[in-house]
Design an enzyme around this catalytic site. Sequence first.
Site, PDB file in Angstrom:
ATOM      1  N   ARG A 225       6.587  15.468   7.312  1.00 53.73           N
ATOM      2  CA  ARG A 225       7.134  16.806   7.553  1.00 53.73           C
ATOM      3  C   ARG A 225       8.533  16.745   8.167  1.00 53.73           C
ATOM      4  O   ARG A 225       8.789  15.915   9.044  1.00 53.73           O
ATOM      5  CB  ARG A 225       6.233  17.578   8.518  1.00 53.73           C
ATOM      6  CG  ARG A 225       4.792  17.650   8.095  1.00 53.73           C
ATOM      7  CD  ARG A 225       4.524  18.830   7.176  1.00 53.73           C
ATOM      8  NE  ARG A 225       3.149  18.775   6.719  1.00 53.73           N
ATOM      9  CZ  ARG A 225       2.764  18.321   5.526  1.00 53.73           C
ATOM     10  NH1 ARG A 225       3.657  17.881   4.655  1.00 53.73           N
ATOM     11  NH2 ARG A 225       1.494  18.308   5.193  1.00 53.73           N
TER      12      ARG A 225
ATOM     13  N   HIS B 195      -8.154  -0.932   7.829  1.00 50.92           N
ATOM     14  CA  HIS B 195      -7.379   0.280   7.517  1.00 50.92           C
ATOM     15  C   HIS B 195      -7.746   1.491   8.385  1.00 50.92           C
ATOM     16  O   HIS B 195      -6.880   2.099   9.026  1.00 50.92           O
ATOM     17  CB  HIS B 195      -7.646   0.584   6.028  1.00 50.92           C
ATOM     18  CG  HIS B 195      -6.875   1.694   5.434  1.00 50.92           C
ATOM     19  ND1 HIS B 195      -5.761   1.492   4.651  1.00 50.92           N
ATOM     20  CD2 HIS B 195      -7.052   3.033   5.490  1.00 50.92           C
ATOM     21  CE1 HIS B 195      -5.292   2.656   4.245  1.00 50.92           C
ATOM     22  NE2 HIS B 195      -6.055   3.618   4.740  1.00 50.92           N
TER      23      HIS B 195
ATOM     24  N   HIS C 254       0.891  -1.152   0.000  1.00 50.05           N
ATOM     25  CA  HIS C 254       0.000   0.000   0.000  1.00 50.05           C
ATOM     26  C   HIS C 254       0.931   1.204   0.000  1.00 50.05           C
ATOM     27  O   HIS C 254       2.064   1.108   0.476  1.00 50.05           O
ATOM     28  CB  HIS C 254      -0.862  -0.039   1.272  1.00 50.05           C
ATOM     29  CG  HIS C 254      -2.037   0.870   1.219  1.00 50.05           C
ATOM     30  ND1 HIS C 254      -3.255   0.489   0.699  1.00 50.05           N
ATOM     31  CD2 HIS C 254      -2.186   2.152   1.589  1.00 50.05           C
ATOM     32  CE1 HIS C 254      -4.107   1.499   0.775  1.00 50.05           C
ATOM     33  NE2 HIS C 254      -3.471   2.524   1.303  1.00 50.05           N
TER      34      HIS C 254
HETATM   35 FE   LIG Z   1      -5.368   5.615   4.523  1.00 50.29          FE
END
Ligand SMILES: [Fe+2]
Length: 578
Positions: free
Chosen positions: A427, A127, A10
């Site tokens: 970040r 998920h 994924h």
């Molecule tokens: Fe997601």
Amino acid sequence: MLILGLNMFHADASAALLQDGEVIFAIAEERLNRVKHYAGFPTLAIKACLDFVGAKITDVDHMAVGQDSDANLAKKVQYAVANPARILNFIRLRQRKQPMRDVRSLMAKALDVDPKALRFQEHHLEHHIAHIASAYYCSPWDKAAGFSYDGSGDFVSTMMARCEGNQIEVLDRVFLPDSLGSFYTMICEFIGFQQYGDEGKVMGLAPYGKDTLCDRLAKVIGLRNGSFNLDLSFFKSLGSNQGMHVLPDGTVRLARHFSPRMVKAFGDPREPHTEITQREMDLAYAMQRRFEDVLFHLLNQLHQRVSCEDLAMAGGCALNSVANGKLFTRAPFRRTWIQPAAGDEGLAIGAALHTYHAVLNQPRRFVREGAYLGPEFSDARIESDLKKAKLRYRKLEREPLLETVAQKIAAGNIVGWFQGRMEWGPRALGNRSILAHPGLPGMKDILNARIKQREWFRPFAPSILEERQCEYFEHDHPSPFMLHVYKIRPEKRAQLSAVNHVDDTGRLQSVSREENPLYYELIRAFEQKTGIPVVLNTSFNENEPIVCQPEEAIDCFKRTRMDALAIGPYVTVKTENQ
Ligand SMILES: [Fe+2]
């Protein structure tokens, strides 16, 4: 007890390691194999987790994956039956995913061990529960509303939950094809930003737009009682992967999301790399506004169901820092907890924490999981890499290092700042950052010309001393992971000209001494020279994943027009090396 969490096959594949319930290491595979948003098996990330504690894979007690292809199966079948052309695809996709579910064999092969030696118990978690878990279990709260939203995951785009103690109770799901993430992606593609992850770029374009297309775009995604639905005539039929394809090399490609109806309604799509016109700006404006309207509609509903002022939020859409900054005025929540890896790499942490608390029934204990969960490197390693690169350098004690770097930034130099453990999430938060003066006119253009080469409309971000935030920004809720955009106070805009976006906002990082003492002291040293408790902070990279190892930082320093590099206790300056 060791629990290894994974996001695999994924986008943003990753691994995270929990030791006795505490997240001690977490990293996305892209930082190690240098393939942006890598979507294969996170072999290197797993090895890095184990190396950090000197463990072997055979020492791991539990393996948790933030994906469960059996979740919502009835809904998937229902969808396939209603779309006969998709049934074959649906069957093929499930067949293709079958070997990917055999974590034991995959692990044994990747780490070259006998599968029989692996003693871990395996857990698969839906998920969006993993997303919510990644936020809630890292939060300081015993009770919270849980919210997750993105393009899609296990056939769901949005989830609402009640989080209490060590349990997460799912209250509602929005199933595909309705997806706020897919709505955003479709418009981004239409206006010429077609790479996976481009949504963050287009968010910066929105404030340049005017309110000319809001009414028309509102037809594409409609609100209904407590939820929303897409007008599918504007979308191509995408199937259960919502147009996201993983290529054999682990890179991610997006299928075209928009249909001929979009072209009929809004004209020809913009070709990538061509001029951006007012139409694209207006579409970006309308897209962001509609996104916010839908989000706050959902959050108001969630608040009615979970009477609580604390919101634990995750999912790729939770990286929409503009919407996050408006949340406190548009929804009844007073506090948010969005962990730094709100996107899919965060599933690794979420799955592991859920296993510890909800499955193994271990009690909550507040450990503020910061962002600095990646690898760090010894001075000896850094010095050896500097020598290999044939750079002249000086080694400095802490105070002279801070003084030298602050002086250089104050003088208008661009400085690479590589210190301590790498950040977890997308970040750069002051350990793998490029720093500059936030108030020098033209600094944004200089940075773009010399290093970043980003689109003209994308702002750079400010890092501010936590206790000074209210002086400079119109909101006091902390933003430790650079996930909120707030208005900059009118009297401070000139001081922050290089980080003040066109709508007078900034995507700030509030920096506390507790969380990152060295970075905090650097900003203080800069303030002593300039009177500004803020530095411009952009990620340490040049069109690549953020640098992880010293040699990647050194390489980026050498090939760009960065003025200086402070790497561990060493400082090297471009002019001395030319
Ligand atoms: Fe997601």
